[in-house]
Design a protein around this motif. Sequence first.
Motif, PDB file in Angstrom:
ATOM      1  N   GLN A  42       0.809  -1.215   0.000  1.00  0.00           N
ATOM      2  CA  GLN A  42       0.000   0.000   0.000  1.00  0.00           C
ATOM      3  C   GLN A  42       0.846   1.270   0.000  1.00  0.00           C
ATOM      4  O   GLN A  42       0.309   2.371  -0.135  1.00  0.00           O
ATOM      5  N   SER A  44       3.247   4.377  -1.041  1.00  0.00           N
ATOM      6  CA  SER A  44       3.253   5.194  -2.258  1.00  0.00           C
ATOM      7  C   SER A  44       4.572   5.093  -3.025  1.00  0.00           C
ATOM      8  O   SER A  44       4.690   5.654  -4.106  1.00  0.00           O
ATOM      9  N   GLU A  85       5.176   6.875   6.701  1.00  0.00           N
ATOM     10  CA  GLU A  85       4.198   6.144   5.896  1.00  0.00           C
ATOM     11  C   GLU A  85       4.278   4.640   6.166  1.00  0.00           C
ATOM     12  O   GLU A  85       3.253   3.954   6.231  1.00  0.00           O
TER      13      GLU A  85
END
Length: 141
Positions: A42, A44, A85
Amino acid sequence: MSVWPSLVDSRRTLAGSEGILNSIVVHVEPRHLEALLDALAQLSFPINPQIYHDASVEYIYANGRREAEPTTLVEFPAYDNGVAEVREALASYGLPPDALHVTDMLEGLRSDVLQEPAPAGADYVGRIFRRHAEALSAGAL
């Protein structure tokens, strides 16, 4: 002034416009590997994880006691701006925050053993990750 690089500065890093390049290591029980890989998918930014199925994590306690557990380590590079992230992705899949270990990429490449102090509130004082558990049986630190 010398034309030779300084041999005193052993804290060299790899850096770019996105910050310092880190080696990210996540340890999981083998049964949670699929969830971890789904979480990482997932992100980026692309990753090509190295998976160590024969790894171990050793916990060091204040009284000197040590406990080693077999684990699976998943390792990949990420710049500083991508670490948050990664943490968010792990949390969104229910993986514990202490499963993540971040070290400078050059430091991570220098050794098969990664050592870190315990996070605040842990019942241990440090832990050691070994990419290959046979290093543990050979007594390597």
